[in-house]
Design an enzyme around this catalytic site. Sequence first.
Site, mmCIF file in Angstrom:
data_model
loop_
_atom_site.group_PDB
_atom_site.id
_atom_site.type_symbol
_atom_site.label_atom_id
_atom_site.label_comp_id
_atom_site.label_asym_id
_atom_site.label_seq_id
_atom_site.Cartn_x
_atom_site.Cartn_y
_atom_site.Cartn_z
ATOM 1 N N ASN A 9 -4.518 -9.870 11.503
ATOM 2 C CA ASN A 9 -4.460 -8.444 11.160
ATOM 3 C C ASN A 9 -5.880 -7.888 11.250
ATOM 4 O O ASN A 9 -6.705 -8.158 10.386
ATOM 5 C CB ASN A 9 -3.899 -8.309 9.735
ATOM 6 C CG ASN A 9 -3.981 -6.884 9.214
ATOM 7 O OD1 ASN A 9 -4.220 -5.945 9.967
ATOM 8 N ND2 ASN A 9 -3.783 -6.731 7.911
ATOM 9 N N LYS A 11 -6.848 -4.882 10.970
ATOM 10 C CA LYS A 11 -7.092 -3.687 10.146
ATOM 11 C C LYS A 11 -7.786 -2.627 10.994
ATOM 12 O O LYS A 11 -7.522 -2.535 12.194
ATOM 13 C CB LYS A 11 -7.870 -4.070 8.881
ATOM 14 C CG LYS A 11 -7.204 -5.241 8.151
ATOM 15 C CD LYS A 11 -7.693 -5.483 6.766
ATOM 16 C CE LYS A 11 -6.924 -6.666 6.177
ATOM 17 N NZ LYS A 11 -7.271 -6.921 4.790
ATOM 18 N N HIS A 95 1.976 -3.631 4.038
ATOM 19 C CA HIS A 95 0.726 -4.289 3.632
ATOM 20 C C HIS A 95 0.211 -3.637 2.344
ATOM 21 O O HIS A 95 0.355 -2.430 2.153
ATOM 22 C CB HIS A 95 -0.309 -4.166 4.756
ATOM 23 C CG HIS A 95 -1.521 -5.004 4.515
ATOM 24 N ND1 HIS A 95 -2.520 -4.623 3.645
ATOM 25 C CD2 HIS A 95 -1.872 -6.226 4.987
ATOM 26 C CE1 HIS A 95 -3.448 -5.573 3.612
ATOM 27 N NE2 HIS A 95 -3.071 -6.554 4.413
ATOM 28 N N GLU A 97 -2.610 -2.721 1.437
ATOM 29 C CA GLU A 97 -3.531 -1.587 1.621
ATOM 30 C C GLU A 97 -2.742 -0.307 1.893
ATOM 31 O O GLU A 97 -3.162 0.778 1.489
ATOM 32 C CB GLU A 97 -4.526 -1.905 2.745
ATOM 33 C CG GLU A 97 -5.560 -2.928 2.267
ATOM 34 C CD GLU A 97 -6.153 -3.799 3.348
ATOM 35 O OE1 GLU A 97 -6.038 -3.483 4.547
ATOM 36 O OE2 GLU A 97 -6.751 -4.837 2.980
ATOM 37 N N GLU A 167 1.161 -12.038 0.141
ATOM 38 C CA GLU A 167 -0.277 -11.795 0.087
ATOM 39 C C GLU A 167 -0.661 -11.328 -1.315
ATOM 40 O O GLU A 167 -0.547 -10.133 -1.635
ATOM 41 C CB GLU A 167 -0.673 -10.709 1.099
ATOM 42 C CG GLU A 167 -0.403 -11.099 2.530
ATOM 43 C CD GLU A 167 -1.318 -10.335 3.489
ATOM 44 O OE1 GLU A 167 -2.013 -10.991 4.272
ATOM 45 O OE2 GLU A 167 -1.353 -9.095 3.427
ATOM 46 N N GLY A 173 -9.337 -10.293 1.197
ATOM 47 C CA GLY A 173 -10.704 -9.855 1.459
ATOM 48 C C GLY A 173 -11.695 -10.225 0.368
ATOM 49 O O GLY A 173 -12.820 -9.741 0.344
ATOM 50 N N SER A 212 -7.574 -14.310 2.335
ATOM 51 C CA SER A 212 -8.745 -15.172 2.511
ATOM 52 C C SER A 212 -8.420 -16.508 3.176
ATOM 53 O O SER A 212 -8.992 -17.542 2.819
ATOM 54 C CB SER A 212 -9.477 -15.374 1.176
ATOM 55 O OG SER A 212 -9.960 -14.126 0.693
HETATM 56 P P1 PGA Z 1 -8.103 -11.413 4.503
HETATM 57 O O1 PGA Z 1 -6.930 -10.302 4.714
HETATM 58 O O2 PGA Z 1 -7.725 -12.604 5.326
HETATM 59 O O3 PGA Z 1 -9.349 -10.735 4.985
HETATM 60 O O4 PGA Z 1 -8.118 -11.717 3.039
HETATM 61 C C1 PGA Z 1 -5.582 -10.676 4.791
HETATM 62 C C2 PGA Z 1 -4.713 -9.446 4.960
HETATM 63 O O5 PGA Z 1 -5.012 -8.405 4.377
HETATM 64 O O6 PGA Z 1 -3.690 -9.490 5.696
#
Ligand code: PGA
Length: 249
Positions: A9, A11, A95, A97, A167, A173, A212
Amino acid sequence: MRVPVIAGNWKMYKTSGEAAAFVRAFLPLVAGVREVEIVLAPPFPSIVAVAELVRGSNVTVSSQNVHFADEGAYTGEVSPRMLADAGATHCIIGHSERRQYYAETDDAVNRKIKAALAAGLTPIFCLGETLSQREAGSTFDVVEAQLLRGLNDIPAKEAPKVVVAYEPVWAIGTGRTATPEQAQDVHAFLRGRLKGMWDDAAESVRILYGGSVKPDNIATLMAKQDIDGALVGGASLAADSFAKIVKFK
Ligand code: PGA
């Protein structure tokens, strides 16, 4: 046997030129991988370019969001049919976010999953608890509600086409990965709820872990029975680190 899915992903990172450079570097690194479904989710403007570059390879393309209507007066939105036409085969839906910054509700997520399936796209349906929800001991209640509402009225025959991504918001992140045991506990719980809904068809649902994921923790996560792949953010932005994750075995 569930074929693992490893999805990157991106983003809101990478122009189309940067996306193309990634794909050119990445394809040779993963050319020999056959037993993993590899998915790249670039921002909308790069979907066509990435889809053209990966055509005929073992890599497929996803969007990061989708609208639930086929077309209409929805300024700024992109429909499932448009994504399929652009060369995407998957779309990330719900997601955290998007739930957090764009007020995406479980009901909207449900409509998007149905629309994606109707257009022949594979939804990568994200859910997960926040840190305060985990600390309050409500992780299972939260993910159960998200799962049941997100998949409301979707019949068992769609199960093989649905990908779920667990997640935990506190792991996204932050560099703070859930332990393989913490992730497996939630994945097994989700599989149990899917069985309640879809009986044996639940066995075919791939449940990905996200938060992560890095080259050095993917193998221990993948060793768990109900972890069927990963949704990777930060570590999917560089071709070499994402290739290492794809080649976790
Ligand atoms: P990350 O993000 O691997 O940077 O923690 C995962 C995601 O948001 O899908």
